[in-house]
Structures are given as C-alpha cells and as structure tokens.
Design an enzyme around this catalytic site. Sequence first.
Site, PDB file in Angstrom:
ATOM      1  N   GLY A   1       3.410  12.387   5.277  1.00 11.01           N
ATOM      2  CA  GLY A   1       3.404  11.297   6.255  1.00 11.01           C
ATOM      3  C   GLY A   1       2.123  11.411   7.059  1.00 11.01           C
TER       4      GLY A   1
ATOM      5  N   ARG B   1      -5.167  -0.103  11.355  1.00  7.88           N
ATOM      6  CA  ARG B   1      -4.766   0.186  12.753  1.00  7.88           C
ATOM      7  C   ARG B   1      -5.160  -0.957  13.684  1.00  7.88           C
ATOM      8  NH1 ARG B   1      -6.374   6.118  11.067  1.00  7.88           N
ATOM      9  NH2 ARG B   1      -4.287   6.728  10.366  1.00  7.88           N
TER      10      ARG B   1
ATOM     11  N   GLN C   1       9.786  -8.372  45.315  1.00  9.12           N
ATOM     12  CA  GLN C   1       8.611  -7.528  45.055  1.00  9.12           C
ATOM     13  C   GLN C   1       8.851  -6.552  43.884  1.00  9.12           C
ATOM     14  OE1 GLN C   1       7.117  -4.974  48.259  1.00  9.12           O
ATOM     15  NE2 GLN C   1       5.279  -6.250  48.278  1.00  9.12           N
TER      16      GLN C   1
ATOM     17  N   GLU D   1       0.406  10.451  18.141  1.00  2.54           N
ATOM     18  CA  GLU D   1      -0.228  11.781  18.134  1.00  2.54           C
ATOM     19  C   GLU D   1      -1.423  11.796  17.168  1.00  2.54           C
ATOM     20  OE1 GLU D   1       3.085  11.159  17.848  1.00  2.54           O
ATOM     21  OE2 GLU D   1       3.645  11.847  19.839  1.00  2.54           O
TER      22      GLU D   1
ATOM     23  N   GLU E   1       4.667   9.720   1.488  1.00  6.10           N
ATOM     24  CA  GLU E   1       5.614  10.374   0.576  1.00  6.10           C
ATOM     25  C   GLU E   1       6.628  11.144   1.406  1.00  6.10           C
ATOM     26  OE1 GLU E   1       3.522  12.890  -2.163  1.00  6.10           O
ATOM     27  OE2 GLU E   1       2.460  11.188  -3.067  1.00  6.10           O
TER      28      GLU E   1
ATOM     29  N   GLU F   1       1.209   3.678  10.306  1.00  6.24           N
ATOM     30  CA  GLU F   1      -0.258   3.779  10.214  1.00  6.24           C
ATOM     31  C   GLU F   1      -0.788   4.855  11.168  1.00  6.24           C
ATOM     32  OE1 GLU F   1      -2.409   0.278   9.268  1.00  6.24           O
ATOM     33  OE2 GLU F   1      -0.595  -0.728   8.582  1.00  6.24           O
TER      34      GLU F   1
ATOM     35  N   THR G   1       5.963  -0.719   3.198  1.00  6.85           N
ATOM     36  CA  THR G   1       6.091  -2.091   3.704  1.00  6.85           C
ATOM     37  C   THR G   1       5.779  -3.071   2.572  1.00  6.85           C
ATOM     38  OG1 THR G   1       5.389  -1.324   5.877  1.00  6.85           O
ATOM     39  CG2 THR G   1       5.237  -3.695   5.478  1.00  6.85           C
TER      40      THR G   1
ATOM     41  N   ARG H   1      15.691 -17.293  36.997  1.00  9.94           N
ATOM     42  CA  ARG H   1      16.880 -16.534  37.425  1.00  9.94           C
ATOM     43  C   ARG H   1      16.864 -16.324  38.946  1.00  9.94           C
ATOM     44  NH1 ARG H   1      22.019 -14.869  36.607  1.00  9.94           N
ATOM     45  NH2 ARG H   1      22.327 -12.702  37.238  1.00  9.94           N
TER      46      ARG H   1
ATOM     47  N   PHE I   1       0.860  -1.185   0.000  1.00 13.23           N
ATOM     48  CA  PHE I   1       0.000   0.000   0.000  1.00 13.23           C
ATOM     49  C   PHE I   1       0.892   1.229   0.000  1.00 13.23           C
ATOM     50  CE2 PHE I   1      -2.425   3.082   2.750  1.00 13.23           C
ATOM     51  CZ  PHE I   1      -3.548   3.238   1.946  1.00 13.23           C
TER      52      PHE I   1
HETATM   53  N1  CAA Z   1     -13.118   7.309   6.959  1.00 14.05           N
HETATM   54  C1  CAA Z   1     -13.732   7.892   5.923  1.00 14.05           C
HETATM   55  N2  CAA Z   1     -13.504   9.168   5.550  1.00 14.05           N
HETATM   56  C2  CAA Z   1     -12.619   9.858   6.262  1.00 14.05           C
HETATM   57  C3  CAA Z   1     -11.934   9.332   7.377  1.00 14.05           C
HETATM   58  C4  CAA Z   1     -12.214   7.980   7.711  1.00 14.05           C
HETATM   59  N3  CAA Z   1     -11.611   7.408   8.744  1.00 14.05           N
HETATM   60  N4  CAA Z   1     -11.110  10.261   7.877  1.00 14.05           N
HETATM   61  C5  CAA Z   1     -11.270  11.362   7.136  1.00 14.05           C
HETATM   62  N5  CAA Z   1     -12.186  11.111   6.171  1.00 14.05           N
HETATM   63  C6  CAA Z   1     -12.687  12.042   5.145  1.00 14.05           C
HETATM   64  C7  CAA Z   1     -13.422  13.217   5.803  1.00 14.05           C
HETATM   65  O1  CAA Z   1     -14.788  12.920   5.977  1.00 14.05           O
HETATM   66  C8  CAA Z   1     -13.215  14.302   4.785  1.00 14.05           C
HETATM   67  O2  CAA Z   1     -14.099  14.132   3.688  1.00 14.05           O
HETATM   68  P1  CAA Z   1     -14.999  15.341   3.122  1.00 14.05           P
HETATM   69  O3  CAA Z   1     -14.103  16.514   2.927  1.00 14.05           O
HETATM   70  O4  CAA Z   1     -15.576  14.793   1.855  1.00 14.05           O
HETATM   71  O5  CAA Z   1     -16.013  15.582   4.176  1.00 14.05           O
HETATM   72  C9  CAA Z   1     -11.826  14.015   4.233  1.00 14.05           C
HETATM   73  O6  CAA Z   1     -11.582  12.621   4.489  1.00 14.05           O
HETATM   74  C10 CAA Z   1     -10.749  14.836   4.870  1.00 14.05           C
HETATM   75  O7  CAA Z   1     -10.833  14.636   6.281  1.00 14.05           O
HETATM   76  P2  CAA Z   1      -9.971  15.474   7.300  1.00 14.05           P
HETATM   77  O8  CAA Z   1     -10.161  16.925   7.034  1.00 14.05           O
HETATM   78  O9  CAA Z   1     -10.284  14.945   8.660  1.00 14.05           O
HETATM   79  O10 CAA Z   1      -8.487  15.063   6.869  1.00 14.05           O
HETATM   80  P3  CAA Z   1      -7.119  15.592   7.390  1.00 14.05           P
HETATM   81  O11 CAA Z   1      -6.314  16.057   6.238  1.00 14.05           O
HETATM   82  O12 CAA Z   1      -7.320  16.509   8.563  1.00 14.05           O
HETATM   83  O13 CAA Z   1      -6.388  14.227   7.874  1.00 14.05           O
HETATM   84  C11 CAA Z   1      -5.772  12.476   9.357  1.00 14.05           C
HETATM   85  C12 CAA Z   1      -6.884  13.384   8.813  1.00 14.05           C
HETATM   86  C13 CAA Z   1      -6.513  11.531  10.280  1.00 14.05           C
HETATM   87  C14 CAA Z   1      -4.725  13.248  10.122  1.00 14.05           C
HETATM   88  C15 CAA Z   1      -5.114  11.704   8.177  1.00 14.05           C
HETATM   89  O14 CAA Z   1      -4.308  12.527   7.366  1.00 14.05           O
HETATM   90  C16 CAA Z   1      -4.265  10.540   8.650  1.00 14.05           C
HETATM   91  O15 CAA Z   1      -4.790   9.473   8.926  1.00 14.05           O
HETATM   92  N6  CAA Z   1      -2.923  10.752   8.755  1.00 14.05           N
HETATM   93  C17 CAA Z   1      -2.020   9.656   9.085  1.00 14.05           C
HETATM   94  C18 CAA Z   1      -1.629   8.933   7.838  1.00 14.05           C
HETATM   95  C19 CAA Z   1      -1.134   7.552   8.116  1.00 14.05           C
HETATM   96  O16 CAA Z   1      -1.612   6.836   8.981  1.00 14.05           O
HETATM   97  N7  CAA Z   1      -0.191   7.119   7.312  1.00 14.05           N
HETATM   98  C20 CAA Z   1       0.288   5.783   7.403  1.00 14.05           C
HETATM   99  C21 CAA Z   1       0.851   5.328   6.123  1.00 14.05           C
HETATM  100  S1  CAA Z   1       0.570   3.637   5.745  1.00 14.05           S
HETATM  101  C22 CAA Z   1       1.618   2.745   6.717  1.00 14.05           C
HETATM  102  O17 CAA Z   1       2.219   3.212   7.634  1.00 14.05           O
HETATM  103  C23 CAA Z   1       1.623   1.301   6.390  1.00 14.05           C
HETATM  104  C24 CAA Z   1       2.760   0.484   6.877  1.00 14.05           C
HETATM  105  O18 CAA Z   1       3.922   0.759   6.662  1.00 14.05           O
HETATM  106  C25 CAA Z   1       2.487  -0.747   7.585  1.00 14.05           C
END
Ligand code: CAA
Length: 378
Positions: free
Chosen positions: A130, A242, A278, A366, A126, A362, A157, A267, A122
């Site tokens: 992040g 998550r 304790q 924070e 970038e 993921e 990953t 041990r 997935f």
């Molecule tokens: N489900 C459905 N829609 C969602 C949603 C969800 N959980 N969260 C947000 N949305 C939608 C909102 O409804 C909104 O839609 P509309 O504008 O149409 O109403 C749109 O998405 C934007 O929402 P936000 O304004 O809340 O978005 P944001 O820019 O503030 O970001 C965030 C929210 C939660 C911070 C998000 O950017 C985020 O999850 N950031 C972390 C990214 C992350 O986890 N990256 C991991 C990479 S993958 C990885 O790590 C894999 C690996 O190696 C194992």
Amino acid sequence: MNFELSEEHKMIREAARAFAQELKPGVILRDEGAVFPFDFMPSMADLGFMGIMVPIQYGGAGMDTLAYVLVLEEIAKIDASTAVILSAHNSLVLWGLNEYGSEEQKLKYLIPLAKGKKLGAFALSEPEAGSDASSQHTTAEDKGDYYLLNGTKNWITNGGNADIYLVIAQTHSKLGHRGINVLIVEKGMEGFTIGPKENKLGIRSSDTHSLMFDDVKVPKENRIGPDGFGFKFAMKTLDGGRIGIAAQALGIAAGSYDLALAYSKERKTFGKSISNHQAIQFKLADMEVDIEAARLLTYKAAWTKDQGLPYGKEAAMAKLHASEVAMKHSVEAVQIHGGYGYVKEYHVERLMRDAKITQIYEGTSEIQRLIIARDILK
Ligand code: CAA
C-alpha cells in the site's frame, strides 16, 4: 501574479457546474445502492471530461491541469464518487499513456479511453504493498514475446467497470524497484478475474475491487516505456493523481460549506437565524479561510504542472491540506445542521463519509508529509 481565471477556464467550470446539477437528483440513491453512474458517462464523454488533458489528436479535449481541477472540484461538490471515477481514469491512466505510451499504444488504447468509449483503472496497490509501493508481489515474468502476469491487486478504483488496466508488476526481483514494469491489460484476457465489489463507507457509487491475475499472457508491446520503468511511471503518475484527489477533496469541502452556509441562514433558534449566532459565524469563517487556502494550493499545484516545472511537492501539499480540510469541515457542516445533518436528505453526512478516503488513497496524509519533508531536506 494573476488570480483571475481565463475565459476558457470559467467556461469549463460553468459547464461542470451545470453538469453537476444533473448528478444531484440521484446522488443519494446511487450512494445508498452503491450504483455506478453509468447513465452519466455519455454526457461526460460529450463534455470532454473523459479525456480532458489528452491532446485533441488522441481524442481528448486538449485542456490543461487547471481545467481538469476546476471540473473535478465542481463535480465533487455534488457527487464525490463521480469525481474519483474521472480522477482515476484521467490522472492515473490517460496521463501516463499520453506521456510515455508508444504511438501504437496511443492509437489502440488512448483514443477510445479519451473519447469515453472505454474506462481505465490503475492497479498498483496490493495486499502487502500500500504505502510501501515498491514492495510488489505481482510478477510479470519475461517469456520472450509476452509477460506472464501473476498476483493480486487490491482497492482498485474503477476495478469492475474498467476496460483497460495499467498493472504494475515485478519482473526482475533482484533489481528491486528498478525491476518493476507497467503493462496494459485488457478486461477479458484469459486468467484475469475481478473480485467482488467492496462495500465502502464512502464514495459508494464508485466501484472498488480486487483483481486477480493467474498466468495472464500480456504481449510485450503492452509494456509502457523501457524495461524497469514501472516504478518511476507509478510515482510520476501519482504526483499528478494527487492533484486530482486534492481537487476532489476541495470540492467535498466546498460542497459541505455551501450546504452549511445556506442552512445556517434558514434555520432559526432563539428567535434568529443560526448564522447570527457567533458560535456558527466562527465555524463559517474558519471554513472560508481553510477552503480558500486549499483552493490556492490545489490551483497552484495544477499551474506548476502546466508550467512544466517539478510538482511532486506541490501536489503532496495540496492533497494533504485539501483532504484534511475536507474531513474537518464536512464534520463541521454536519454539526451546523444538528440532527438534520445526520440524515441522508441533507447531503452533508454523505460528504463527511466521502471525505475520509481523500486522506487515505493515492498516499495517506503521512505519505504526503514524507514526500514534502524529503523534498525540503534533499
Ligand atoms: N517521480 C519520479 N521518480 C520518483 C518519484 C517521483 N515522484 N518518487 C520516487 N521516485 C524514484 C526515485 O528517484 C528512486 O529512483 P532511483 O532509485 O532510480 O534513484 C525510486 O523512485 C525509489 O524512490 P524512493 O526510495 O523514494 O521510494 P520509496 O520506496 O521510499 O517510496 C513513496 C516512496 C513516496 C513512499 C512511495 O512508495 C509512495 O508514493 N507510496 C504511496 C503509494 C500510493 O500513493 N499508493 C496509492 C495507490 S493508487 C490509488 O490509491 C488510486 C485510487 O484508488 C484512486
């Protein structure tokens, strides 16, 4: 309220527990040499782990999220790298393909992935996107019957060993997150190259790479969902992802605890087992409480998803707590082992290194707090 697992869930947990014992003998060498667990992929496919939540008609095991969590927990107790390989493949690739893919996409891509003949990755993160996932610089220019894909993805990953990639990219920049798409990209497409493997602190036998796209032509039929659905797709995918990382973290915490408990009984210092001191008992009690709380949150998040209820907050709570417990108690497990904990043969130093990433990928801790707070205050 019933806290008892079903017979089916107990069986899949036993199967995963037995399989994890096969992973154990080589886990230190794979970690040291950053060796991908290729040898175990056929067994994981045979056991149904490569498509655990995918319906049987698409080559999967047709099980639920709780079964998936139980499998990841058992595997992560022994080998957290193999757990994240499975987690990225199942949560971040197969789930979305099954939920939102067209019938043609499912027949072409989901079936071989769920059967474990192919591996998925997935690609969302970038260099400059992040935590701020909507800030996509990778572009998918609409050229009529194909998209022209350009850009770089980071920290992917399964990045080197995957066959099928779900790539998030911006198509209509003026529309912001509503102009983002998700495309199915195959390894070997012209213009798609894979960067060198990252040399990581932990989860070293999973492979993490950058991906580079230079004028890659991706057929229009490889877009999942309607035009502009990519950001929502990514957010929904991460909600489920998550739960997988919570299960991985839970396994790391529980594996650390199992080792610390056993060692504390063996041990001896000052004429008795250290478990009779304790100072050690307090640590063991705190581990037991925190890990059980992480388990309950993780199983509840899985159950909530399986009920068809909204689960974004539950997933974030489980991931936040389980990852913090994994970090805290893998450090304590090293402490209980004393000097032995600092050498590889005792396994806890690896679990401690593996724990850290669960607080980062993921969504950092924070970001989980932000998701929980937004849900509370909405
Ligand atoms: N489900 C459905 N829609 C969602 C949603 C969800 N959980 N969260 C947000 N949305 C939608 C909102 O409804 C909104 O839609 P509309 O504008 O149409 O109403 C749109 O998405 C934007 O929402 P936000 O304004 O809340 O978005 P944001 O820019 O503030 O970001 C965030 C929210 C939660 C911070 C998000 O950017 C985020 O999850 N950031 C972390 C990214 C992350 O986890 N990256 C991991 C990479 S993958 C990885 O790590 C894999 C690996 O190696 C194992």
